[in-house]
Write a protein that holds these residues in place. Structure first.
Motif, PDB file in Angstrom:
ATOM      1  N   VAL A  32     -10.013 -44.980  -8.440  1.00 31.48           N
ATOM      2  CA  VAL A  32     -10.341 -46.589  -7.234  1.00 31.48           C
ATOM      3  C   VAL A  32     -11.317 -47.772  -8.362  1.00 31.48           C
ATOM      4  O   VAL A  32     -11.991 -47.103  -9.425  1.00 31.48           O
ATOM      5  CB  VAL A  32     -12.027 -45.501  -6.781  1.00 31.48           C
ATOM      6  N   GLY A  33     -11.679 -48.851  -8.034  1.00 31.70           N
ATOM      7  CA  GLY A  33     -12.122 -49.597  -8.344  1.00 31.70           C
ATOM      8  C   GLY A  33     -10.929 -51.446  -8.568  1.00 31.70           C
ATOM      9  O   GLY A  33     -10.055 -50.866  -8.966  1.00 31.70           O
ATOM     10  N   VAL A  34     -11.906 -51.051 -10.099  1.00 35.71           N
ATOM     11  CA  VAL A  34     -11.262 -52.049 -11.387  1.00 35.71           C
ATOM     12  C   VAL A  34     -11.739 -51.608 -12.654  1.00 35.71           C
ATOM     13  O   VAL A  34     -12.953 -50.898 -12.356  1.00 35.71           O
ATOM     14  CB  VAL A  34     -12.119 -53.585 -11.117  1.00 35.71           C
ATOM     15  N   GLY A  35     -10.684 -51.789 -13.476  1.00 36.69           N
ATOM     16  CA  GLY A  35     -10.856 -51.654 -14.733  1.00 36.69           C
ATOM     17  C   GLY A  35     -11.967 -52.986 -15.287  1.00 36.69           C
ATOM     18  O   GLY A  35     -12.561 -53.618 -15.047  1.00 36.69           O
ATOM     19  N   PRO A  36     -12.287 -53.145 -16.846  1.00 33.92           N
ATOM     20  CA  PRO A  36     -13.232 -54.074 -17.586  1.00 33.92           C
ATOM     21  C   PRO A  36     -13.041 -55.119 -17.052  1.00 33.92           C
ATOM     22  O   PRO A  36     -11.614 -55.096 -16.695  1.00 33.92           O
ATOM     23  CB  PRO A  36     -12.752 -53.703 -19.537  1.00 33.92           C
ATOM     24  N   TRP A  37     -13.969 -56.003 -17.190  1.00 30.37           N
ATOM     25  CA  TRP A  37     -13.582 -57.096 -17.224  1.00 30.37           C
ATOM     26  C   TRP A  37     -12.410 -58.329 -17.721  1.00 30.37           C
ATOM     27  O   TRP A  37     -12.966 -57.514 -19.672  1.00 30.37           O
ATOM     28  CB  TRP A  37     -14.469 -58.117 -17.149  1.00 30.37           C
ATOM     29  N   PRO A  38     -10.909 -58.421 -17.736  1.00 33.27           N
ATOM     30  CA  PRO A  38     -10.013 -59.493 -18.820  1.00 33.27           C
ATOM     31  C   PRO A  38     -10.914 -60.640 -19.330  1.00 33.27           C
ATOM     32  O   PRO A  38     -11.946 -60.551 -19.231  1.00 33.27           O
ATOM     33  CB  PRO A  38      -9.854 -59.783 -17.354  1.00 33.27           C
ATOM     34  N   GLY A  39     -10.453 -60.315 -20.806  1.00 35.79           N
ATOM     35  CA  GLY A  39     -10.755 -60.717 -21.725  1.00 35.79           C
ATOM     36  C   GLY A  39     -11.357 -60.290 -22.536  1.00 35.79           C
ATOM     37  O   GLY A  39     -12.735 -61.251 -23.538  1.00 35.79           O
ATOM     38  N   GLY A  40     -12.645 -59.303 -22.285  1.00 36.23           N
ATOM     39  CA  GLY A  40     -13.489 -58.643 -22.993  1.00 36.23           C
ATOM     40  C   GLY A  40     -14.896 -59.201 -23.287  1.00 36.23           C
ATOM     41  O   GLY A  40     -14.644 -60.313 -21.776  1.00 36.23           O
ATOM     42  N   GLU A  41     -15.584 -59.612 -23.741  1.00 35.57           N
ATOM     43  CA  GLU A  41     -17.469 -59.553 -23.434  1.00 35.57           C
ATOM     44  C   GLU A  41     -17.068 -61.079 -23.965  1.00 35.57           C
ATOM     45  O   GLU A  41     -18.280 -61.812 -22.877  1.00 35.57           O
ATOM     46  CB  GLU A  41     -18.070 -58.744 -24.590  1.00 35.57           C
ATOM     47  N   ALA A  42     -16.442 -61.553 -24.256  1.00 36.14           N
ATOM     48  CA  ALA A  42     -16.215 -63.014 -24.368  1.00 36.14           C
ATOM     49  C   ALA A  42     -16.572 -64.160 -23.610  1.00 36.14           C
ATOM     50  O   ALA A  42     -17.056 -65.180 -23.066  1.00 36.14           O
ATOM     51  CB  ALA A  42     -15.382 -63.069 -25.713  1.00 36.14           C
ATOM     52  N   ALA A  43     -15.309 -62.911 -22.815  1.00 37.76           N
ATOM     53  CA  ALA A  43     -14.959 -63.704 -20.978  1.00 37.76           C
ATOM     54  C   ALA A  43     -15.947 -63.627 -20.027  1.00 37.76           C
ATOM     55  O   ALA A  43     -15.940 -63.754 -18.877  1.00 37.76           O
ATOM     56  CB  ALA A  43     -13.516 -63.334 -20.885  1.00 37.76           C
ATOM     57  N   TRP A  44     -17.771 -62.553 -20.605  1.00 32.87           N
ATOM     58  CA  TRP A  44     -18.548 -62.127 -19.029  1.00 32.87           C
ATOM     59  C   TRP A  44     -19.216 -63.083 -18.465  1.00 32.87           C
ATOM     60  O   TRP A  44     -19.018 -64.395 -19.235  1.00 32.87           O
ATOM     61  CB  TRP A  44     -18.938 -61.133 -19.956  1.00 32.87           C
ATOM     62  N   PRO A  45     -19.560 -62.998 -17.215  1.00 33.25           N
ATOM     63  CA  PRO A  45     -19.363 -63.986 -16.459  1.00 33.25           C
ATOM     64  C   PRO A  45     -21.418 -64.492 -17.195  1.00 33.25           C
ATOM     65  O   PRO A  45     -22.496 -63.281 -17.765  1.00 33.25           O
ATOM     66  CB  PRO A  45     -19.965 -63.721 -14.893  1.00 33.25           C
ATOM     67  N   ASP A  46     -22.001 -65.667 -16.855  1.00 33.32           N
ATOM     68  CA  ASP A  46     -23.165 -65.936 -17.207  1.00 33.32           C
ATOM     69  C   ASP A  46     -23.637 -65.678 -16.112  1.00 33.32           C
ATOM     70  O   ASP A  46     -24.383 -66.817 -15.715  1.00 33.32           O
ATOM     71  CB  ASP A  46     -23.605 -67.047 -17.876  1.00 33.32           C
ATOM     72  N   ASP A  47     -24.495 -63.998 -15.727  1.00 39.18           N
ATOM     73  CA  ASP A  47     -24.816 -64.491 -14.586  1.00 39.18           C
ATOM     74  C   ASP A  47     -25.645 -62.871 -14.003  1.00 39.18           C
ATOM     75  O   ASP A  47     -25.276 -61.594 -14.379  1.00 39.18           O
ATOM     76  CB  ASP A  47     -23.675 -63.682 -12.947  1.00 39.18           C
ATOM     77  N   PRO A  48     -26.905 -62.662 -14.402  1.00 37.43           N
ATOM     78  CA  PRO A  48     -27.876 -61.521 -14.096  1.00 37.43           C
ATOM     79  C   PRO A  48     -27.652 -60.610 -13.157  1.00 37.43           C
ATOM     80  O   PRO A  48     -28.160 -59.624 -12.844  1.00 37.43           O
ATOM     81  CB  PRO A  48     -29.198 -61.994 -13.704  1.00 37.43           C
ATOM     82  N   ARG A  49     -26.862 -61.022 -12.034  1.00 31.10           N
ATOM     83  CA  ARG A  49     -26.493 -60.444 -11.095  1.00 31.10           C
ATOM     84  C   ARG A  49     -25.321 -59.056 -11.647  1.00 31.10           C
ATOM     85  O   ARG A  49     -24.950 -57.629 -11.217  1.00 31.10           O
ATOM     86  CB  ARG A  49     -25.743 -60.299  -9.834  1.00 31.10           C
ATOM     87  N   TYR A  50     -24.483 -59.613 -12.517  1.00 30.69           N
ATOM     88  CA  TYR A  50     -23.586 -58.769 -13.682  1.00 30.69           C
ATOM     89  C   TYR A  50     -23.585 -57.641 -14.233  1.00 30.69           C
ATOM     90  O   TYR A  50     -24.836 -57.790 -15.293  1.00 30.69           O
ATOM     91  CB  TYR A  50     -22.899 -59.448 -14.212  1.00 30.69           C
ATOM     92  N   ASP A  51     -23.665 -56.372 -13.838  1.00 36.76           N
ATOM     93  CA  ASP A  51     -24.355 -55.037 -14.989  1.00 36.76           C
ATOM     94  C   ASP A  51     -23.660 -55.266 -16.372  1.00 36.76           C
ATOM     95  O   ASP A  51     -22.404 -54.541 -16.710  1.00 36.76           O
ATOM     96  CB  ASP A  51     -24.145 -53.806 -14.480  1.00 36.76           C
ATOM     97  N   PRO A  52     -23.575 -55.560 -17.766  1.00 40.85           N
ATOM     98  CA  PRO A  52     -22.851 -54.921 -18.530  1.00 40.85           C
ATOM     99  C   PRO A  52     -21.954 -53.765 -19.276  1.00 40.85           C
ATOM    100  O   PRO A  52     -21.001 -54.011 -19.475  1.00 40.85           O
ATOM    101  CB  PRO A  52     -24.192 -55.432 -19.711  1.00 40.85           C
ATOM    102  N   VAL A  53     -22.959 -52.517 -18.566  1.00 46.61           N
ATOM    103  CA  VAL A  53     -22.094 -51.724 -18.546  1.00 46.61           C
ATOM    104  C   VAL A  53     -20.544 -51.451 -17.792  1.00 46.61           C
ATOM    105  O   VAL A  53     -19.322 -51.051 -18.392  1.00 46.61           O
ATOM    106  CB  VAL A  53     -23.651 -50.266 -18.217  1.00 46.61           C
ATOM    107  N   LEU A  54     -20.781 -51.784 -16.586  1.00 49.96           N
ATOM    108  CA  LEU A  54     -19.914 -51.533 -15.766  1.00 49.96           C
ATOM    109  C   LEU A  54     -18.982 -53.076 -16.220  1.00 49.96           C
ATOM    110  O   LEU A  54     -17.476 -52.856 -15.870  1.00 49.96           O
ATOM    111  CB  LEU A  54     -20.318 -52.358 -13.989  1.00 49.96           C
ATOM    112  N   LEU A  55     -18.968 -54.205 -17.003  1.00 54.64           N
ATOM    113  CA  LEU A  55     -18.510 -55.013 -17.215  1.00 54.64           C
ATOM    114  C   LEU A  55     -17.482 -54.592 -18.526  1.00 54.64           C
ATOM    115  O   LEU A  55     -16.257 -55.104 -18.432  1.00 54.64           O
ATOM    116  CB  LEU A  55     -19.258 -56.192 -18.078  1.00 54.64           C
ATOM    117  N   ARG A  56     -18.023 -53.666 -19.410  1.00 54.27           N
ATOM    118  CA  ARG A  56     -17.412 -53.574 -20.107  1.00 54.27           C
ATOM    119  C   ARG A  56     -16.639 -52.238 -20.112  1.00 54.27           C
ATOM    120  O   ARG A  56     -15.499 -52.183 -19.997  1.00 54.27           O
ATOM    121  CB  ARG A  56     -17.936 -52.820 -21.182  1.00 54.27           C
TER     122      ARG A  56
END
Length: 239
Positions: A32-56
């Protein structure tokens, strides 16, 4: 968050390990759902609503795409900006297993609050973790619930197939209202009936005397949605 409102964080009577997992399905995606954010940590969105653990690690929660990778707090805060004026209440004298399902449905229809009347502890398995996103409030008695709602200008309507109950199918529900459901089997208690401003019932045509309490709650909540919800809103989720 209003005083006394619980979002399920740190207050669950059932340990996290005891929550119902998703059953394996013989079809559809393996996860269910989606995997890690594409592009790795360097591509993570700069938005406080996002959870670093979920992005990873990826987001496997049962949430709509709008909330993928958001923190729990950010999701609840966004839901709070557009909750409906619909409240839902359930009596809990016999540890009714339907309550979790009612909470899950209330979350789907974006109810303002779910009220548990009677025993404070209730089985959360049927909620499928949606109690984390839904405000849940406890009241020792139906009279306490009625007093709380009266202070907020919200009438209390009971749902039960009692003599003299009005027909849900022809009833114009108030925009601000709380729908109260009784236990599976006995229905609304005497105290609950006295606390309600009115009661209404769902039309039935078969041999059984009543329908499942969580099914009745879903029908009643959807009746409110059909009368009052903005079905054209951008956030309306249709699957």
């Amino acid at each position: 968050m209003p005083a006394g409102v619980a979002r399920g964080l740190g207050s669950c009577a059932v340990d996290e390990e005891q929550r119902a997992p998703y059953d394996p399905m013989p079809y559809g995606p393996d996860e269910v759902g989606v995997g890690p954010w594409p592009g790795g940590e360097a591509a993570w969105p700069d938005d406080p609503r996002y959870d670093p653990v979920l992005l990873r690690d990826g987001d496997r929660r049962n949430v709509v795409d709008r909330y993928r990778y958001w923190t729990l707090e950010a999701v609840v805060a966004d839901l709070d900006t557009r909750r409906h004026d619909l409240h839902v209440a359930v009596e809990n004298w016999q540890h009714d297993f339907n309550i979790g399902t009612v909470v899950r449905t209330a979350n789907a229809f974006l109810a303002a609050e779910v009220h548990i009347v009677g025993r404070k502890r209730w089985n959360r398995r049927g909620a499928m973790v949606t109690d984390r996103y839904q405000h849940v409030r406890h009241h020792p008695t139906a009279a306490d619930l009625a007093a709380y709602l009266a202070d907020r200008g919200t009438p209390l309507y009971g749902v039960d197939n009692l003599p003299g109950s009005r027909h849900l199918e022809t009833l114009a529900l108030p925009r601000r209202v709380c729908l109260l459901f009784g236990q599976e089997g006995p229905g609304l208690s005497e105290d609950a009936r006295e606390a309600c401003e009115a009661t209404f019932s769902i039309a039935q045509f078969g041999s059984t005397r009543s329908i499942n309490a969580s099914a009745a709650a879903a029908i009643a909540m959807h009746t409110w949605v059909r009368q009052h919800a903005d079905l054209g809103a951008e956030e309306t989720w249709r699957g």
